[in-house]
Motif scaffolding. Sequence first.
Motif, PDB file in Angstrom:
ATOM      1  N   ASP A  95       0.834  -1.202   0.000  1.00  0.00           N
ATOM      2  CA  ASP A  95       0.000   0.000   0.000  1.00  0.00           C
ATOM      3  C   ASP A  95       0.870   1.254   0.000  1.00  0.00           C
ATOM      4  O   ASP A  95       0.578   2.225  -0.701  1.00  0.00           O
ATOM      5  N   ASP A  98       2.299   1.724  -3.448  1.00  0.00           N
ATOM      6  CA  ASP A  98       1.283   2.252  -4.367  1.00  0.00           C
ATOM      7  C   ASP A  98       1.063   3.742  -4.133  1.00  0.00           C
ATOM      8  O   ASP A  98       0.986   4.530  -5.084  1.00  0.00           O
ATOM      9  N   ALA A  99       0.956   4.131  -2.871  1.00  0.00           N
ATOM     10  CA  ALA A  99       0.757   5.548  -2.536  1.00  0.00           C
ATOM     11  C   ALA A  99       1.959   6.369  -2.990  1.00  0.00           C
ATOM     12  O   ALA A  99       1.805   7.482  -3.512  1.00  0.00           O
ATOM     13  N   GLU A 101       3.950   5.757  -5.479  1.00  0.00           N
ATOM     14  CA  GLU A 101       3.880   5.898  -6.932  1.00  0.00           C
ATOM     15  C   GLU A 101       2.837   6.939  -7.337  1.00  0.00           C
ATOM     16  O   GLU A 101       3.068   7.718  -8.268  1.00  0.00           O
ATOM     17  N   GLN A 102       1.706   6.975  -6.653  1.00  0.00           N
ATOM     18  CA  GLN A 102       0.677   7.969  -6.957  1.00  0.00           C
ATOM     19  C   GLN A 102       1.200   9.375  -6.703  1.00  0.00           C
ATOM     20  O   GLN A 102       0.965  10.290  -7.499  1.00  0.00           O
ATOM     21  N   ILE A 103       1.898   9.554  -5.605  1.00  0.00           N
ATOM     22  CA  ILE A 103       2.458  10.866  -5.278  1.00  0.00           C
ATOM     23  C   ILE A 103       3.480  11.274  -6.327  1.00  0.00           C
ATOM     24  O   ILE A 103       3.488  12.422  -6.795  1.00  0.00           O
ATOM     25  N   SER A 105       3.627  10.352  -9.385  1.00  0.00           N
ATOM     26  CA  SER A 105       2.910  10.651 -10.620  1.00  0.00           C
ATOM     27  C   SER A 105       2.287  12.043 -10.559  1.00  0.00           C
ATOM     28  O   SER A 105       2.372  12.822 -11.522  1.00  0.00           O
ATOM     29  N   LYS A 106       1.653  12.373  -9.429  1.00  0.00           N
ATOM     30  CA  LYS A 106       1.040  13.700  -9.281  1.00  0.00           C
ATOM     31  C   LYS A 106       2.093  14.803  -9.312  1.00  0.00           C
ATOM     32  O   LYS A 106       1.876  15.854  -9.909  1.00  0.00           O
ATOM     33  N   PRO A 140      -6.316  14.399  -4.076  1.00  0.00           N
ATOM     34  CA  PRO A 140      -6.194  12.939  -4.204  1.00  0.00           C
ATOM     35  C   PRO A 140      -7.377  12.353  -4.972  1.00  0.00           C
ATOM     36  O   PRO A 140      -8.497  12.840  -4.868  1.00  0.00           O
ATOM     37  N   ASP A 141      -7.087  11.290  -5.685  1.00  0.00           N
ATOM     38  CA  ASP A 141      -8.148  10.597  -6.452  1.00  0.00           C
ATOM     39  C   ASP A 141      -9.063   9.830  -5.548  1.00  0.00           C
ATOM     40  O   ASP A 141      -8.781   9.375  -4.535  1.00  0.00           O
TER      41      ASP A 141
END
Length: 141
Positions: A95, A98-99, A101-103, A105-106, A140-141
């Motif tokens: 988790d 994943d978080a 990677e999201q950060i 990307s943003k 956040p999405d």
Amino acid sequence: MVSQVVEASAEVTDFSHIAMMVQSIERLLKASDQLQERLKLLQVKGDLLDSVFGPEGSDSLQGELSAAIRNRELLHAQLLQRKSRLQGLISRTKDFGDAHEQIRSKLAALRDQLMAADGLQPDILAKKSQSDQFRVSLIPD
């Protein structure tokens, strides 16, 4: 072996070591299940123990067998608890990854927006509009 694995897995933090520990625990749980079947079979064959070892020897062996069964159950429960704990760590690590990677990307998208922006905006409305666009990018999405 169970005690060693339980002790070794108590402080493990490296993801690859956690996965290896879970695999070791799964092998030990399988061996524990096989041992349980063998011990139960011995328990059922108590009359055979009487004929081989006599009543006193059989009673002594039955006592040791009962103690071995309780010990196996205790160690099996410890393995199950440790496996659950380690799998929880693996899940949280995934988790977190994943978080992360999201950060990333943003942040990359925001950097691209900043680069594409036409520099300083001449009036307050244009600045507010640009600021609102950047804020929407960070939600956040």
